[in-house]
Design a protein around this motif. Structure first.
Motif, mmCIF file in Angstrom:
data_model
loop_
_atom_site.group_PDB
_atom_site.id
_atom_site.type_symbol
_atom_site.label_atom_id
_atom_site.label_comp_id
_atom_site.label_asym_id
_atom_site.label_seq_id
_atom_site.Cartn_x
_atom_site.Cartn_y
_atom_site.Cartn_z
ATOM 1 N N SER A 9 -51.730 61.553 -19.591
ATOM 2 C CA SER A 9 -50.401 61.510 -18.962
ATOM 3 C C SER A 9 -50.460 60.789 -17.609
ATOM 4 O O SER A 9 -49.508 60.117 -17.215
ATOM 5 C CB SER A 9 -49.814 62.915 -18.820
ATOM 6 N N LYS B 134 -52.126 65.549 -27.375
ATOM 7 C CA LYS B 134 -53.429 65.009 -26.964
ATOM 8 C C LYS B 134 -54.167 64.429 -28.166
ATOM 9 O O LYS B 134 -54.003 64.886 -29.299
ATOM 10 C CB LYS B 134 -54.269 66.123 -26.346
ATOM 11 N N SER C 164 -50.683 74.943 -14.381
ATOM 12 C CA SER C 164 -51.629 74.720 -15.471
ATOM 13 C C SER C 164 -52.259 76.048 -15.839
ATOM 14 O O SER C 164 -52.234 76.996 -15.051
ATOM 15 C CB SER C 164 -52.694 73.704 -15.064
ATOM 16 N N GLU D 58 -49.041 71.792 -23.264
ATOM 17 C CA GLU D 58 -50.266 71.047 -22.946
ATOM 18 C C GLU D 58 -51.359 71.223 -24.008
ATOM 19 O O GLU D 58 -52.365 70.527 -23.984
ATOM 20 C CB GLU D 58 -50.783 71.438 -21.562
#
Ligand code: FAD
Length: 352
Positions: A119, A281, A217, A273
């Motif tokens: 990203s 990903k 996160s 994520e």
């Protein structure tokens, strides 16, 4: 550039800076260059045999200094570290960072600029390319010459070889999983010099277009999903966030990273994520274990390069079990109920 004088690290003058041809835009965290950015340096090796590389780091404060020191010794191809220390670059916002790349390129006339295709790179590189009036080549998986690259298209179902015919710089994002760096590859006898980028002409123009609010996160000790050796993934078959805990426990026992399908993310089982796939990903671990994952092409696009793929699904016709001449996804498939298989695995695997 102003030579970095007051520290014990070797410094170098601006004249040498012009001889170098590749600039790697690097991401750092906690005082270290991220592995994906070291892979971008590794990729630069394939552009030409005598290619030496400048690595650009930006941010502010002691963690930037620490990361610059790490960069100076993390890969033998790195000829110099360019460090941009400014409050304006404290957060990786596209506007100031793209302008930094533009500034450094104007001074250094690099033939290539490379960033990892995460990203961070995907956010900054296209904007910097627009400022430099060139078209970037994205998601490169193979470099077969200084202007010839292989990249996946149609969600990874075909590979396309492209020739870059634009003007300098040729800007690339690379898939870090395609350019792994073995620990023995990055030994070097002495640290590369660190130079500070002169930001006196940086200005404020365009800075108001975005503003950093916060970063959240997962506070986890698990390996990073993009670079883990083992990934355990859960799909919609898990049915709830609570059930997804089983996948997390299994990952903990295996020292693995946790991944998820988009369906699992959309259903709110896990944060975004963790998504693996075309819009998530890209991973290529030694071992990929998928529970309750159907094997949609958009998911396969993110994990099909894994060395060994294990799938557990109660439907024997699920595409993840598919075996045709063109495509074999799972190396090992178990037709079974994940609600029986995972508890049994948890019971049989030793504590970490
Ligand atoms: P499902 O397809 O619903 O499959 C669930 C599976 O679980 C089924 O095969 C079922 O048999 C099995 N199952 C159910 N219960 C059990 C049980 N008790 N035990 C064992 N097995 C069980 N998807 C991604 O993952 N990543 C992406 O990046 C992505 N990007 C996309 C981009 C676009 C533009 C589009 C259109 C789609 C994208 N998708 C992506 C979505 C993708 O098409 C699929 O919808 C998604 O991958 C399906 O996720 P899933 O396998 O978890 O769910």
């Amino acid at each position: 550039l102003r030579a970095f004088r007051d520290r014990s690290i070797t410094s170098r003058t601006a004249s040498n800076y012009r001889l170098l041809s590749t600039l790697v835009l690097a991401e750092h965290e906690g005082g270290s260059v991220k592995t994906s950015s070291v892979s971008a340096v590794e990729a630069a090796k394939y552009l030409s045999e005598d290619n030496s590389v400048s690595i650009l780091l930006a941010g502010s404060g002691p963690s930037l200094q620490k990361a610059a020191e790490h960069a100076a010794s993390c890969h033998p191809s790195i000829s110099q570290v360019l460090m941009s220390d400014s409050e304006k670059l404290k957060y990786p916002l596209a506007e100031p960072w793209a302008r930094l790349v533009h500034l450094v390129q104007k001074k250094g006339s690099y033939s290539h600029i490379i960033a990892a295709s995460g990203s961070f790179g995907k956010n900054i590189l296209p904007r910097a390319a627009a400022l430099l009036d060139v078209s970037p080549v994205t998601d490169v998986t193979e470099i077969s010459g200084s202007n010839q690259f292989v990249r996946p298209i149609y969600a990874g179902n075909a590979l396309c070889t492209v020739q870059y015919t634009g003007s300098n710089p040729c800007m690339l994002t690379i898939r870090s999983t395609s350019f792994p760096v073995a620990p023995s590859d990055n030994a070097r006898s002495s640290a590369a010099p660190i130079l500070q980028v002169d930001l006196s002409t940086f200005g404020e123009e365009g800075m108001e277009k975005s503003r950093y609010i916060k970063q959240s996160s997962l506070d986890t000790e698990r390996p990073d999903l993009g670079n883990a050796r083992v990934v355990v993934t859960g799909g919609r078959g898990l049915k709830s966030a609570e059930n997804f805990n089983m996948v997390e426990k299994l990952a903990e026992k295996l020292g693995a990273a946790v991944g998820a399908t988009r369906a699992a993310v959309d259903a709110g089982f896990v944060p975004n994520e963790l998504q693996v796939g075309q819009t998530g990903k890209i991973v290529a671990p030694e071992l990929y274990i998928a529970f309750g994952v159907s094997g949609a092409i958009q998911h396969l696009a993110g994990m099909r390069d894994s060395k060994v793929i294990v799938a557990v699904n109660k439907d024997s016709d699920a595409p993840i079990f598919q075996q045709t001449l063109e495509l074999q996804v799972a190396d090992y498939g178990l037709v079974g109920d994940l609600f029986e298989v995972i508890p049994e695995l948890l019971q049989k695997l030793p504590e970490k």
